[in-house]
Write a protein that holds these residues in place. Structure first.
Motif, PDB file in Angstrom:
ATOM      1  N   SER A  19       0.814  -1.209   0.000  1.00  0.00           N
ATOM      2  CA  SER A  19       0.000   0.000   0.000  1.00  0.00           C
ATOM      3  C   SER A  19       0.845   1.254   0.000  1.00  0.00           C
ATOM      4  CB  SER A  19      -0.940   0.000   1.204  1.00  0.00           C
ATOM      5  OG  SER A  19      -0.207  -0.027   2.411  1.00  0.00           O
ATOM      6  N   LEU A  20       2.094   1.162   0.458  1.00  0.00           N
ATOM      7  CA  LEU A  20       2.999   2.309   0.421  1.00  0.00           C
ATOM      8  C   LEU A  20       3.673   2.435  -0.939  1.00  0.00           C
ATOM      9  CD1 LEU A  20       4.782   1.947   3.884  1.00  0.00           C
ATOM     10  CD2 LEU A  20       2.859   3.434   3.302  1.00  0.00           C
ATOM     11  N   LEU A  21       4.012   1.316  -1.519  1.00  0.00           N
ATOM     12  CA  LEU A  21       4.828   1.305  -2.740  1.00  0.00           C
ATOM     13  C   LEU A  21       4.011   1.445  -4.010  1.00  0.00           C
ATOM     14  CD1 LEU A  21       7.768   0.876  -3.790  1.00  0.00           C
ATOM     15  CD2 LEU A  21       7.243  -1.570  -3.885  1.00  0.00           C
ATOM     16  N   VAL A  22       2.783   0.911  -4.000  1.00  0.00           N
ATOM     17  CA  VAL A  22       1.983   0.820  -5.219  1.00  0.00           C
ATOM     18  C   VAL A  22       0.754   1.733  -5.137  1.00  0.00           C
ATOM     19  CG1 VAL A  22       0.692  -0.723  -6.741  1.00  0.00           C
ATOM     20  CG2 VAL A  22       2.756  -1.547  -5.585  1.00  0.00           C
ATOM     21  N   ASP A  23       0.547   2.535  -6.175  1.00  0.00           N
ATOM     22  CA  ASP A  23      -0.668   3.332  -6.314  1.00  0.00           C
ATOM     23  C   ASP A  23      -1.777   2.390  -6.769  1.00  0.00           C
ATOM     24  OD1 ASP A  23      -2.777   4.877  -7.497  1.00  0.00           O
ATOM     25  OD2 ASP A  23      -1.417   6.603  -7.561  1.00  0.00           O
ATOM     26  N   ARG A  24      -2.716   2.125  -5.882  1.00  0.00           N
ATOM     27  CA  ARG A  24      -3.745   1.121  -6.172  1.00  0.00           C
ATOM     28  C   ARG A  24      -4.586   1.497  -7.393  1.00  0.00           C
ATOM     29  NH1 ARG A  24      -8.577  -0.147  -2.004  1.00  0.00           N
ATOM     30  NH2 ARG A  24      -6.886   0.316  -0.558  1.00  0.00           N
ATOM     31  N   ALA A  25      -4.940   2.769  -7.507  1.00  0.00           N
ATOM     32  CA  ALA A  25      -5.818   3.201  -8.595  1.00  0.00           C
ATOM     33  C   ALA A  25      -5.162   3.020  -9.959  1.00  0.00           C
ATOM     34  CB  ALA A  25      -6.223   4.659  -8.392  1.00  0.00           C
ATOM     35  N   ARG A  26      -3.864   3.295 -10.039  1.00  0.00           N
ATOM     36  CA  ARG A  26      -3.174   3.222 -11.326  1.00  0.00           C
ATOM     37  C   ARG A  26      -2.396   1.925 -11.500  1.00  0.00           C
ATOM     38  NH1 ARG A  26       0.320   8.468 -12.078  1.00  0.00           N
ATOM     39  NH2 ARG A  26       1.025   7.859 -10.008  1.00  0.00           N
ATOM     40  N   GLY A  27      -2.205   1.185 -10.417  1.00  0.00           N
ATOM     41  CA  GLY A  27      -1.430  -0.052 -10.511  1.00  0.00           C
ATOM     42  C   GLY A  27       0.021   0.190 -10.837  1.00  0.00           C
ATOM     43  N   GLU A  28       0.546   1.328 -10.390  1.00  0.00           N
ATOM     44  CA  GLU A  28       1.935   1.695 -10.672  1.00  0.00           C
ATOM     45  C   GLU A  28       2.680   2.019  -9.381  1.00  0.00           C
ATOM     46  OE1 GLU A  28       1.765   5.041 -13.230  1.00  0.00           O
ATOM     47  OE2 GLU A  28       0.900   3.949 -14.929  1.00  0.00           O
ATOM     48  N   VAL A  29       3.983   1.918  -9.467  1.00  0.00           N
ATOM     49  CA  VAL A  29       4.819   2.274  -8.315  1.00  0.00           C
ATOM     50  C   VAL A  29       4.792   3.782  -8.091  1.00  0.00           C
ATOM     51  CG1 VAL A  29       7.221   2.420  -7.519  1.00  0.00           C
ATOM     52  CG2 VAL A  29       6.339   0.278  -8.453  1.00  0.00           C
ATOM     53  N   LYS A  30       4.762   4.175  -6.822  1.00  0.00           N
ATOM     54  CA  LYS A  30       4.850   5.591  -6.466  1.00  0.00           C
ATOM     55  C   LYS A  30       6.321   5.999  -6.535  1.00  0.00           C
ATOM     56  CE  LYS A  30       1.009   4.929  -3.222  1.00  0.00           C
ATOM     57  NZ  LYS A  30       0.611   4.948  -1.783  1.00  0.00           N
ATOM     58  N   ARG A  31       6.743   6.421  -7.701  1.00  0.00           N
ATOM     59  CA  ARG A  31       8.172   6.599  -7.957  1.00  0.00           C
ATOM     60  C   ARG A  31       8.794   7.711  -7.110  1.00  0.00           C
ATOM     61  NH1 ARG A  31      10.307   3.527 -11.842  1.00  0.00           N
ATOM     62  NH2 ARG A  31       8.852   2.365 -13.164  1.00  0.00           N
ATOM     63  N   ASP A  32       8.097   8.822  -6.929  1.00  0.00           N
ATOM     64  CA  ASP A  32       8.666   9.895  -6.113  1.00  0.00           C
ATOM     65  C   ASP A  32       8.896   9.417  -4.688  1.00  0.00           C
ATOM     66  OD1 ASP A  32       8.639  11.570  -8.284  1.00  0.00           O
ATOM     67  OD2 ASP A  32       6.812  12.643  -7.692  1.00  0.00           O
ATOM     68  N   TRP A  33       7.900   8.700  -4.171  1.00  0.00           N
ATOM     69  CA  TRP A  33       8.040   8.167  -2.808  1.00  0.00           C
ATOM     70  C   TRP A  33       9.208   7.175  -2.739  1.00  0.00           C
ATOM     71  CZ3 TRP A  33       7.948   3.321  -0.677  1.00  0.00           C
ATOM     72  CH2 TRP A  33       7.843   3.244   0.711  1.00  0.00           C
ATOM     73  N   LEU A  34       9.281   6.277  -3.726  1.00  0.00           N
ATOM     74  CA  LEU A  34      10.340   5.269  -3.739  1.00  0.00           C
ATOM     75  C   LEU A  34      11.714   5.923  -3.773  1.00  0.00           C
ATOM     76  CD1 LEU A  34      11.445   2.390  -3.994  1.00  0.00           C
ATOM     77  CD2 LEU A  34      11.076   2.554  -6.457  1.00  0.00           C
ATOM     78  N   HIS A  35      11.872   6.973  -4.583  1.00  0.00           N
ATOM     79  CA  HIS A  35      13.187   7.601  -4.675  1.00  0.00           C
ATOM     80  C   HIS A  35      13.551   8.333  -3.382  1.00  0.00           C
ATOM     81  CE1 HIS A  35      14.395   6.604  -8.744  1.00  0.00           C
ATOM     82  NE2 HIS A  35      13.128   6.752  -9.110  1.00  0.00           N
ATOM     83  N   GLY A  36      12.561   8.848  -2.666  1.00  0.00           N
ATOM     84  CA  GLY A  36      12.848   9.425  -1.356  1.00  0.00           C
ATOM     85  C   GLY A  36      13.331   8.367  -0.381  1.00  0.00           C
ATOM     86  N   LEU A  37      12.670   7.204  -0.393  1.00  0.00           N
ATOM     87  CA  LEU A  37      13.108   6.105   0.470  1.00  0.00           C
ATOM     88  C   LEU A  37      14.495   5.617   0.057  1.00  0.00           C
ATOM     89  CD1 LEU A  37      12.696   3.961   2.645  1.00  0.00           C
ATOM     90  CD2 LEU A  37      11.466   2.581   0.951  1.00  0.00           C
ATOM     91  N   ALA A  38      14.737   5.531  -1.247  1.00  0.00           N
ATOM     92  CA  ALA A  38      16.053   5.097  -1.724  1.00  0.00           C
ATOM     93  C   ALA A  38      17.145   6.053  -1.248  1.00  0.00           C
ATOM     94  CB  ALA A  38      16.058   4.989  -3.239  1.00  0.00           C
ATOM     95  N   ASP A  39      16.841   7.350  -1.199  1.00  0.00           N
ATOM     96  CA  ASP A  39      17.808   8.310  -0.649  1.00  0.00           C
ATOM     97  C   ASP A  39      18.101   7.999   0.816  1.00  0.00           C
ATOM     98  OD1 ASP A  39      18.076   9.747  -3.007  1.00  0.00           O
ATOM     99  OD2 ASP A  39      16.542  11.224  -2.477  1.00  0.00           O
ATOM    100  N   ASP A  40      17.050   7.665   1.567  1.00  0.00           N
ATOM    101  CA  ASP A  40      17.231   7.319   2.984  1.00  0.00           C
ATOM    102  C   ASP A  40      18.118   6.086   3.140  1.00  0.00           C
ATOM    103  OD1 ASP A  40      15.503   9.376   3.612  1.00  0.00           O
ATOM    104  OD2 ASP A  40      13.782   8.070   4.012  1.00  0.00           O
ATOM    105  N   LEU A  41      17.826   5.045   2.327  1.00  0.00           N
ATOM    106  CA  LEU A  41      18.597   3.804   2.420  1.00  0.00           C
ATOM    107  C   LEU A  41      20.048   4.041   2.016  1.00  0.00           C
ATOM    108  CD1 LEU A  41      16.028   1.256   0.891  1.00  0.00           C
ATOM    109  CD2 LEU A  41      16.330   1.937   3.283  1.00  0.00           C
ATOM    110  N   ALA A  42      20.250   4.872   1.002  1.00  0.00           N
ATOM    111  CA  ALA A  42      21.611   5.185   0.557  1.00  0.00           C
ATOM    112  C   ALA A  42      22.389   5.902   1.660  1.00  0.00           C
ATOM    113  CB  ALA A  42      21.571   6.037  -0.702  1.00  0.00           C
ATOM    114  N   ALA A  43      21.708   6.782   2.411  1.00  0.00           N
ATOM    115  CA  ALA A  43      22.379   7.491   3.503  1.00  0.00           C
ATOM    116  C   ALA A  43      22.849   6.500   4.572  1.00  0.00           C
ATOM    117  CB  ALA A  43      21.438   8.529   4.110  1.00  0.00           C
TER     118      ALA A  43
END
Length: 377
Positions: A19-43
């Motif tokens: 529910s955090l990663l996938v936009d249910r209505a569009r069936g697509e990944v929430k890319r902006d959110w994912l890239h923010g999390l990826a920045d956190d993991l990279a840190a």
């Protein structure tokens, strides 16, 4: 009570729900959110921490690609969706991490991989090797083959099992709520967030609720179960709001969340489990030099073993006795009894020539060993 800080942890598992990663209505990944999390993991990764990701989303992505309708899926449709969606999910994570100069490694697990000792050891070694090479394992349940009888059913408990298997000292569950409340916050405007849980009591368990959406199987009840698993394994756990941008970074900045504390460490918890919970299946008798070495903190190598008794398999618990017959400790053995008998007394560099296969250097690794006093540590 002073709460832990993210920068004190060396190995961190982050669980991401559908529910955090996938936009249910569009069936697509929430890319902006994912890239923010990826920045956190990279840190975390770039400051030296080992990072593991347990990510849902394969079924949600696959059902969109296949054009399946909303609602519950038949088992075969769920498995087909997972098969299609897992490719997309792996690619998305690999690309997001690669943009931050981090290599991702995909691992699909089933229930048996954390519950059967031999498979558990294989999975643990794979995780350890990936992290030693500074890769980030991205882990998901293998929904293409799992059935209701042989699956975890939610990635909260899977993440807790992974945290224990990887000897992580922190598990972060990103959720659609900020943490554990003393009442359902959607129903009670006076619900109070519990910032820290020193111990999981019956009162804490009574606060758990059910699943929140069709994409997210894990409700608060499964998070409490995950906390039991993680804290018993020596890891702290935190439930935090994952809906905001940079959710892990927000934890580091002091955002509201719930910490579940453990009185132990991964190594101490593992050694107590080995010392007190497993029935030994065999005996390794070692020489005086090996006895001194393992008492000093070293692993047990084949060269120091004088005799093997019992019919044990790799991953079984065995007693370790000195030359006089006294029990020094016990541990999870790295070889079947037949192979162990052939390599005792030999240098580890000779293992491949003797067995015809590459094996572990250690008969019993120090992390898989509990000395006689460890049960009471």
């Amino acid at each position: 009570m002073i709460l832990p800080k993210l920068d004190q942890f060396r190995r961190i598992v982050v669980k991401v729900g559908s529910s955090l990663l996938v936009d249910r209505a569009r069936g697509e990944v929430k890319r902006d959110w994912l890239h923010g999390l990826a920045d956190d993991l990279a840190a975390l990764h770039h400051r030296g921490a080992d990072v593991l990701v347990v990510s849902s989303g394969a079924v949600a992505l696959g059902r969109s690609v296949l054009g399946l309708p909303p609602g519950a899926l038949k088992l075969e449709d769920s498995q087909a969706s997972a098969a299609v969606g897992q490719i997309a999910l792996a690619r998305i994570w690999a690309e997001a991490l690669a943009e931050r100069n981090i290599v991702a490694g995909q691992i699909l697990v089933t229930f048996g991989d954390t519950e059967e000792r031999r498979r558990y050891l294989n999975a643990r070694e794979t995780l350890g090797r990936l992290m030693a090479m500074r890769a980030v394992p991205v882990i998901n349940e293998n929904d293409t083959v799992a059935t209701s009888e042989i699956r975890y059913g939610d990635n909260d408990r899977l993440a807790a099992r992974v945290a224990t298997m990887a000897s992580a000292d922190l598990l972060i569950l990103l959720s659609d709520v900020a943490g554990l409340y003393d009442a359902p916050p959607a129903q009670d405007p006076n619900a109070r967030l519990i910032p820290v849980v020193p111990r999981i009591s019956a009162e804490i368990e009574a606060m758990a609720g059910g699943a929140a959406s069709e994409l997210s199987r894990g409700g608060m009840q499964t998070k409490i179960e995950a906390a039991k698993i993680a804290t018993a394994g020596g890891a702290h756990m935190v439930i935090a709001d994952g809906q905001q941008p940079n959710p892990v970074g927000r934890i580091a900045q002091g955002a509201s969340c719930t910490w579940f504390l453990t009185p132990s460490t991964p190594v101490t918890a593992r050694k107590k489990w080995i010392a007190g919970s497993l029935a030994p299946q065999g005996v390794l008798t070692i020489d005086d030099g090996a006895a001194r070495a393992i008492i000093g903190g070293a692993s047990l190598l084949p060269a120091g073993v004088k005799n093997v008794e019992g019919d044990f398999s790799r991953g079984d618990c065995v007693l370790i006795r000195n030359a006089q017959g006294g029990e020094i400790g016990r541990g999870l053995v790295g070889y079947d009894a037949g192979h162990a008998s052939r390599i005792i007394g030999h240098n580890s560099r000779q293992i491949a020539a003797i067995l015809g296969i590459e094996g572990r250097l250690e008969m019993v690794h120090r992390d898989d060993m509990a000395l006689a006093g460890d049960a009471f540590a």
